[in-house]
Design a protein around this motif. Structure first.
Motif, PDB file in Angstrom:
ATOM      1  N   GLY A  22      -8.876  15.375  13.150  1.00 30.02           N
ATOM      2  CA  GLY A  22      -8.113  16.447  12.518  1.00 30.02           C
ATOM      3  C   GLY A  22      -7.257  16.010  11.347  1.00 30.02           C
ATOM      4  N   CYS A  23      -6.665  14.823  11.470  1.00 28.65           N
ATOM      5  CA  CYS A  23      -5.694  14.433  10.432  1.00 28.65           C
ATOM      6  C   CYS A  23      -5.578  12.925  10.284  1.00 28.65           C
ATOM      7  CB  CYS A  23      -4.324  15.045  10.731  1.00 28.65           C
ATOM      8  SG  CYS A  23      -3.634  14.588  12.335  1.00 28.65           S
ATOM      9  N   GLY A  24      -6.619  12.197  10.626  1.00 28.32           N
ATOM     10  CA  GLY A  24      -6.550  10.731  10.581  1.00 28.32           C
ATOM     11  C   GLY A  24      -6.264  10.189   9.188  1.00 28.32           C
ATOM     12  N   GLY A  25      -6.831  10.816   8.174  1.00 31.30           N
ATOM     13  CA  GLY A  25      -6.597  10.353   6.807  1.00 31.30           C
ATOM     14  C   GLY A  25      -5.151  10.555   6.381  1.00 31.30           C
ATOM     15  N   THR A  26      -4.609  11.698   6.742  1.00 27.05           N
ATOM     16  CA  THR A  26      -3.216  12.002   6.399  1.00 27.05           C
ATOM     17  C   THR A  26      -2.268  11.025   7.082  1.00 27.05           C
ATOM     18  OG1 THR A  26      -3.768  14.336   6.122  1.00 27.05           O
ATOM     19  CG2 THR A  26      -1.453  13.803   6.529  1.00 27.05           C
ATOM     20  N   LEU A  27      -2.517  10.753   8.358  1.00 27.09           N
ATOM     21  CA  LEU A  27      -1.646   9.823   9.086  1.00 27.09           C
ATOM     22  C   LEU A  27      -1.738   8.425   8.483  1.00 27.09           C
ATOM     23  CD1 LEU A  27      -2.187  10.873  12.822  1.00 27.09           C
ATOM     24  CD2 LEU A  27      -0.575  11.784  11.137  1.00 27.09           C
ATOM     25  N   ALA A  28      -2.942   8.001   8.120  1.00 29.92           N
ATOM     26  CA  ALA A  28      -3.110   6.675   7.506  1.00 29.92           C
ATOM     27  C   ALA A  28      -2.373   6.608   6.165  1.00 29.92           C
ATOM     28  CB  ALA A  28      -4.594   6.378   7.313  1.00 29.92           C
ATOM     29  N   LYS A  29      -2.439   7.706   5.413  1.00 33.31           N
ATOM     30  CA  LYS A  29      -1.757   7.741   4.111  1.00 33.31           C
ATOM     31  C   LYS A  29      -0.246   7.612   4.292  1.00 33.31           C
ATOM     32  CE  LYS A  29      -1.447  11.780   1.999  1.00 33.31           C
ATOM     33  NZ  LYS A  29      -1.800  12.972   1.189  1.00 33.31           N
ATOM     34  N   TRP A  30       0.298   8.384   5.212  1.00 30.87           N
ATOM     35  CA  TRP A  30       1.744   8.338   5.425  1.00 30.87           C
ATOM     36  C   TRP A  30       2.177   6.983   5.968  1.00 30.87           C
ATOM     37  CZ3 TRP A  30       2.385  13.746   8.190  1.00 30.87           C
ATOM     38  CH2 TRP A  30       2.276  14.747   7.234  1.00 30.87           C
ATOM     39  N   ALA A  31       1.409   6.443   6.907  1.00 33.96           N
ATOM     40  CA  ALA A  31       1.774   5.140   7.488  1.00 33.96           C
ATOM     41  C   ALA A  31       1.780   4.065   6.406  1.00 33.96           C
ATOM     42  CB  ALA A  31       0.801   4.779   8.611  1.00 33.96           C
ATOM     43  N   ALA A  32       0.784   4.109   5.518  1.00 30.26           N
ATOM     44  CA  ALA A  32       0.719   3.110   4.447  1.00 30.26           C
ATOM     45  C   ALA A  32       1.890   3.251   3.483  1.00 30.26           C
ATOM     46  CB  ALA A  32      -0.606   3.242   3.687  1.00 30.26           C
ATOM     47  N   ALA A  33       2.419   4.478   3.400  1.00 29.92           N
ATOM     48  CA  ALA A  33       3.554   4.724   2.497  1.00 29.92           C
ATOM     49  C   ALA A  33       4.894   4.467   3.179  1.00 29.92           C
ATOM     50  CB  ALA A  33       3.497   6.162   1.977  1.00 29.92           C
ATOM     51  N   GLY A  34       4.867   3.987   4.417  1.00 36.53           N
ATOM     52  CA  GLY A  34       6.107   3.591   5.067  1.00 36.53           C
ATOM     53  C   GLY A  34       6.613   4.500   6.162  1.00 36.53           C
ATOM     54  N   ALA A  35       5.897   5.592   6.452  1.00 31.78           N
ATOM     55  CA  ALA A  35       6.329   6.492   7.526  1.00 31.78           C
ATOM     56  C   ALA A  35       6.108   5.843   8.890  1.00 31.78           C
ATOM     57  CB  ALA A  35       5.546   7.803   7.451  1.00 31.78           C
ATOM     58  N   ALA A  36       6.981   6.181   9.828  1.00 25.99           N
ATOM     59  CA  ALA A  36       6.747   5.812  11.232  1.00 25.99           C
ATOM     60  C   ALA A  36       5.952   6.954  11.857  1.00 25.99           C
ATOM     61  CB  ALA A  36       8.073   5.619  11.954  1.00 25.99           C
ATOM     62  N   VAL A  37       4.688   6.707  12.138  1.00 24.29           N
ATOM     63  CA  VAL A  37       3.797   7.763  12.620  1.00 24.29           C
ATOM     64  C   VAL A  37       3.455   7.496  14.086  1.00 24.29           C
ATOM     65  CG1 VAL A  37       1.621   8.966  12.272  1.00 24.29           C
ATOM     66  CG2 VAL A  37       2.832   8.013  10.298  1.00 24.29           C
ATOM     67  N   HIS A  38       3.745   8.474  14.912  1.00 26.45           N
ATOM     68  CA  HIS A  38       3.511   8.348  16.355  1.00 26.45           C
ATOM     69  C   HIS A  38       2.404   9.301  16.783  1.00 26.45           C
ATOM     70  CE1 HIS A  38       7.206   5.982  17.345  1.00 26.45           C
ATOM     71  NE2 HIS A  38       7.537   6.462  16.160  1.00 26.45           N
TER      72      HIS A  38
END
Ligand code: ZN
Length: 261
Positions: A43-59
């Motif tokens: 559903g949103c794996g690309g979005t989560l990877a993008k945010w994580a690479a930009a420094g977000a803490a993604v759970h």
């Protein structure tokens, strides 16, 4: 298990009549909630990877134990639960996620009652995400009951998490996320552009080896494994292209955005 597992390929989602918004600011913290291991990656794996690479803490919170996710009638289901947990942790690592929690609710038996809502609320209040992502419960003709219930739990959980008077015995301060993004959306009104992140999305999906045959059309033991794997890779990229085509954004993941939380 993905909705695609037992049905036809994804049809292009409906889009709202107005032009979709594009690319939220990178959140400080995000929480994605899926019914099963691999749902969130689809559903949103690309979005989560993008945010994580930009420094977000993604759970990531997975609501069920994955114990029905096989076509093998003789499978050892206890072993399957362990396997799927290991696969999910590997997939989360591929996406760069900060944390993974998998609840012990049996696969296929998820309900959206008060007890289940309490567990979602506790996760939201503990992680304190700026953005919560989940299944769209309004998606029409959705077959799998866990996906419907997971969608309601996300929305009902967000409402309860923000209000002190729900579940005061949790001992956790209330938390109001800024936004909710629903994937597999009935009406897409927001796009997150994904390009290089599709490598991580495909890589994360392929970590779910137990789902290769049923969900991804890959027979690991068969003579056409390489071709089937390439076809799956191409399918993920084609779907992202189709989502972004109307708005001219390039490859994207589509969502219903709720920004009045
Ligand atoms: Zn699923």
């Amino acid at each position: 298990m993905s909705e695609q597992a037992s049905s036809t390929p994804l049809s292009p989602p409906s889009t709202s009549s107005s032009r979709p918004s594009t690319d939220l600011p990178t959140p400080g913290r995000a929480l994605a909630i899926g019914a099963h291991s691999d749902d969130v990656e689809f559903g949103c794996g690309g979005t989560l990877a993008k945010w994580a690479a930009a420094g977000a803490a993604v759970h990531l919170l997975v609501l069920t134990d994955g114990s029905k996710g096989t076509w093998d009638a003789d499978a050892d289901l206890t072993e399957l639960v362990v396997t799927r947990r290991r696969e999910q942790e590997a997939a989360a690592s591929e996406l760069g996620l900060t944390g993974v929690e998998i609840l012990d609710i049996p696969d296929g038996e998820l309900q959206s009652g008060f007890a289940e809502r309490a567990r979602v609320v506790a996760a939201i209040r503990r992680i304190r995400p700026d953005v919560v992502l989940g299944h769209d419960p309004w998606k029409r003709y959705r077959l799998h009951p866990d996906h419907r219930h997971a969608g309601w739990l996300v929305l009902d959980g967000v409402v309860a998490a923000r209000d002190h008077h729900y579940f005061p015995d949790q001992g956790l301060p209330a938390h109001r996320p800024e936004r909710v993004l629903l994937f597999e959306a009935e009406v897409v009104d927001h796009l997150e552009r994904v390009g290089p992140e599709l490598d991580a999305k495909v890589g994360a999906l392929l970590c779910h080896h137990s789902q290769w045959r049923s969900t991804m059309g890959i027979d690991a033991e068969g003579p056409h494994r390489a071709a089937e794997q390439a076809a799956f890779d191409a399918r993920v990229r084609r779907e992202a292209d189709e989502v972004g085509r109307g708005a001219g954004t390039g490859p994207a993941e589509g969502f219903k955005l709720i920004d009045k939380v």
